[in-house]
Design a protein around this motif. Structure first.
Motif: not given
Lengths: 443, 443
Positions: B24, B314-316, B311-312, B305, B318, B138-140
């Motif tokens: 990412v 990693a989204s959180a 990747l999900p 989510g 990063v 990945g859910i905020p």
């Protein structure tokens, strides 16, 4: 911790949401202090109507009609703007920023039309402008785009971001009643304004989409360029067809990015949409809102909650207030770019014309039940390269009476459908303009 | 903007998620810089395995097995801890904090068990510990609780926060297969570990719930005190009953607050649950996650989510990294309390015993199909004050064969149900312990 430590707040506009803000600040003062470590102090309120009893405790708060004095008040560090509209709201917001005050607002119309001016002024003045309440009411969708999903290249947004239309559509689906009947009920229940055009014509959703597009793609769009269709023309037969074929009709605000880098283009549109009945968005009923966001790393996400109303909107306003108060305390205003992208990274990007978009379509034709009509229609679609996925005609009792023909097309370019409909609607046995509702399934 | 302006990052643990983080950071470097205004520089990586090719570009990054040297490296301002577990992860996290480094972690087990020690150390050192990836992938959701919904008194949380169990339950519902068969498939597909007990016994969900409870209610719970049941004992007949009566079975992590102020008590539990098939949570299928949060101002919300995956997650990670980097740049570390409440406002609060909770229950009895059994069962339920809402018995072909009896009770205290089941399971014609699955509908 004494009041000396408090951050001073001024509130302009003591309508429904303003009253909700006072209520939340009173009721949850304890938990707010436990989270912030310092109190928020609502120093003063300005509203033209200082007479009406809002049923909320205003003791210890200066309350008059002088909004100018409020933004001048040295005790006010953060101004909450809740009067709506473009005129006075713009002047007061810009005035507050010029005086070095931070601003919290729920005003999507103002930001959609004058956002650049306001955010540029805020950046120059080193103050924050927070506006979570402007999209999706109490749902923290803007903060999630700006921070929670900030590592992603956002690829698509599908939002139910107008509660009035979602209520009307849900009711039309459930009761089979006409638009006007349901709208009247929505007005009686307080879900629709006396003049409902802002909501039912999709303008409010397009305002909000302007903000979402900026935050998702770093794209500056002119609000007026967003193709926008409302829900007035939908008929009970459309909801019957939706039920029959496994869909729900939702007013969606849709945005996607096409291409990368220099060839990047933005797709943005607001219109009634057939969504699969099995999807999460189909389950968003009544005045609720939801935004589905697809990011390249996170994949599909969805954020659901109340899109309007006194306390849900106040939840977002006070949440913003707490964030801005923290920045005030730490001297970290401007820490996060309000539109997620730094001002210098926001760019005008070309819109993909509607005609270039590909998708499936629902068509509802009104034809006289004469032999050969269906053949004509099918031929015209075929000549325009449009495949028919399913077709449904309920015969009438008498030959010659107008009946609906329902057609779902295969994926095709919208320009082709438009061309075909122009021909079809000229056929002598077609008694009314064909209704086109787009089908979306990829969220 | 040169590398001089970059914030230096060190990554410990180059497994699936660590590799996703590198991916990412590489792929979205452009968009990240457009949002931050300065670059993030991954200075070094430590992993015991320096040989395996992860298929990701590591050029320009120092990569060795020396995690101690990484936290000592003066070029590293932010340490990403992705090795998991309690031992080395704890030592490295505490070591990083002592050296004044900020930490980003996805380690819910570590935080559920040693969170207090870690957050206290971070507060003393004036550094941030960010952990969005530890709950809901990945859910905020943590950021939303901490900031977006911070104006609310949170009243209830209902979360599907373990993707493995949700995948298994979805498959059992769809295929009618046994737990063991579906678990094997989940393992083959990479949705379940070789030793699946952390997931299928509800431990992972309980770890995450410990964090959610702290952030929602300011309540410190001991992880081991949370009543936790896994999904191993569910049988195909339970899924048939769910289908028949309009439910889905989900492993829910549930938390609510009872009372206010000094009499405040916390309800927290993890177990399989019947949820209405029409609810949004019922629509969360496969390995997806969702958390429904009810706040006093915002009302019902839901965040959906991917709860796991390279990747999900990693989204959180990063996203956290970007936030912490902003705080580093602005000198505003510690701006937001990591658990939403200031450390001094976090309190141990008593748990409501399971037996005191009220709700409806699904009971599945296994009885010999003899005359009078149903009467006995009904009498015992009646004597314990339990109302029967619906009852369903599929007769067997042969008298005396064991058959299931399905009962849905009216709302009642769980202690009563437990007492009744103790009696029922002693009846001679009851051939196996009765299965109890709780029903939840208020979200």
């Amino acid at each position: 911790m004494g009041d000396r430590d408090a951050v001073g707040v001024g509130l302009i506009g003591l309508g429904t949401i303003g009253t909700g803000v006072v209520r939340v600040l009173r009721k949850n003062a304890g938990v707010i202090a436990q989270r912030l470590g310092f109190p928020l102090r609502l120093v003063r309120i300005a509203d033209l109507d200082t007479e009406t009893d809002r049923g909320v405790d205003l003791s210890g708060i200066r309350f008059d009609s002088d909004s100018q004095a409020l933004i001048d008040d040295p005790e006010v560090s953060i101004v909450i703007e809740l009067i709506g509209g473009y005129g006075a709201a713009r002047q007061l917001t810009m005035g507050a920023i010029e005086r070095g005050k931070h601003v919290v607002t729920a005003n999507k119309a103002l930001l959609a039309l004058h956002g650049k001016e306001i955010f540029d002024a805020a950046a120059s003045a080193g103050v924050d402008v927070a506006f979570e309440a402007s999209v999706g009411g109490g749902i923290p969708i803007l903060r999630s785009l700006r921070e929670g999903l900030s590592a992603n290249r956002i690829e698509a947004i599908h939002g139910i971001i107008n509660g009035t239309t979602n209520f009307v559509l849900s009711e039309m689906q459930e009761t089979g009643e006409d638009f006007e009947v349901v709208l009247k009920r929505a007005q009686d229940l307080g879900y629709a304004e006396a003049d409902p055009s802002f909501d039912v014509d999709g303008i409010d959703a397009a305002h909000k989409l302007t903000l979402l597009v900026a935050m998702a793609f770093g794209a500056e769009l002119t609000f007026k360029d967003i193709p926008t269709e409302g829900i007035r023309s939908l008929l009970p037969v459309d909801f019957e067809a939706a039920e029959e074929f496994g869909y729900r009709i939702k007013l969606l605000a849709i945005a996607k990015v096409h291409g990368e880098g220099k060839s990047e283009r933005i797709e943005a549109r607001v219109h009634p949409t057939f969504v699969p009945a099995t999807s999460l968005l189909a389950k968003v009923e009544g005045p609720m809102n939801a935004v589905a966001v697809h990011g390249d790393a996170v994949g599909p996400t969805l954020f659901y909650g109340a899109g309007a109303g006194e306390l849900p909107t106040a939840s977002a306003v006070v949440g913003d207030l707490m964030e801005v108060a923290r920045e005030v305390r730490r001297g970290s205003a401007g820490r996060v770019a309000p539109l997620s992208y730094l001002p210098e990274s926001l760019k005008r990007k070309p819109l993909v014309p509607l005609g270039d978009l590909e998708g499936r379509a629902y068509l509802c034709l009104s034809v006289r039940d004469e032999p050969g009509v269906l053949g004509h229609v099918a031929s015209i679609l075929g000549e325009n390269g449009i495949g028919i996925e399913s077709i449904f005609q309920r015969g009438s009792s008498r030959t010659g009476e107008a009946v609906p023909i329902i057609i779902f097309t295969h994926r095709t370019r919208e320009a082709r459908v438009r061309a075909a409909l122009a021909e079809i609607d000229r056929l002598p046995d077609v008694t009314a303009p064909t209704r086109l509702v787009r089908v979306e399934e990829d969220f």
